[in-house]
Design an enzyme around this catalytic site. Sequence first.
Site, PDB file in Angstrom:
ATOM      1  N   HIS A  39       0.918  -1.121   0.017  1.00  0.00           N
ATOM      2  CA  HIS A  39       0.236  -0.165   0.164  1.00  0.00           C
ATOM      3  C   HIS A  39       0.907   1.357  -0.177  1.00  0.00           C
ATOM      4  O   HIS A  39       2.012   1.281   0.645  1.00  0.00           O
ATOM      5  CB  HIS A  39      -1.020   0.154   1.353  1.00  0.00           C
ATOM      6  N   CYS A 115      -4.512   2.125  -4.501  1.00  0.00           N
ATOM      7  CA  CYS A 115      -3.683   3.198  -4.011  1.00  0.00           C
ATOM      8  C   CYS A 115      -2.581   3.398  -4.687  1.00  0.00           C
ATOM      9  O   CYS A 115      -1.887   4.519  -4.830  1.00  0.00           O
ATOM     10  CB  CYS A 115      -3.633   2.979  -2.606  1.00  0.00           C
TER      11      CYS A 115
END
Length: 295
Positions: A39, A115
């Site tokens: 992430h 993301c």
Amino acid sequence: MYAVSGGGGRKPKPSKVILHVYDLNNNNWTSSFGFGAHHTGVEVFGQEYSFAHSPSGSGVTITIPKSSVPPPAQFRESIEMGEINLTSQELRAIIENMGKDEFVGKNYHLTNKNCNHFSDALCMKLLNKHIPGWINRLANVGGSYFSSWFDQTPTLTPKQEAAAFSGQGHSLQSNSTSTPTSNPKGRNNNSTINPTPALASLEDRLSNAQKAIGNNEEDNSLTIQFRLIDGSKVKGHFNPSHTITDVRKFLDLVSGISTPYDIYSMYPRARVTDETSSLSQLNMNNSLLVQEKKV
């Protein structure tokens, strides 16, 4: 690229653009080959910007740097991407436009628009520079990591019959076993003492769950991947008009438990609370949901 502030006013001081990288699993082995799950968020002016699923509006999130990702994700490293000469108002305008256009919350997808795609797009707008390729490599190769993670357990569509269990994954059994320690007076040793029946096989529970949610075989175009409380991994097929209420019914039957639980989306992690919007409206196709015991 937005490296220089427009207008004839005073030029803002250079501000660093920092990419924060987080591990979403134990990447010590996979990362050595460039295939870890990650992430990311981009820090500018002391705030971290990232992208997450949202049923409506922008999917861009703003948080305190290195504090936005819950366990099991862990901070890995920070990478200085460069410097910009923008005001905070100019940066906000860029972020808001991205949230209204390409990065609307309902467009979030685990492998196609996550993301890391947002971080890359933001760095390109600010610096004309991509984030390191290894960060989003899993998504770029088609999400094969996540597919193989689920391929170890059976997936049944309404048209399929339950096949024999292959031995992979989990098959839940009753926690209690009836083993007589003594022979009650007058009872035949060959008689059955009403043992607690074992839970049906995972294949049977999947098949029954698909039937119970009233799946229209001609419109079961939406697939959701699940990790159950016991760690089992399964796939379910739904109609776009189904809701999270239908997903709960499906999970109740597949898991075979009576323990209260919550449903979480992953990458980034968030509890699913909208029980009434359709799965199509929530952009749940090809999503990963986790069933967790309520605490």
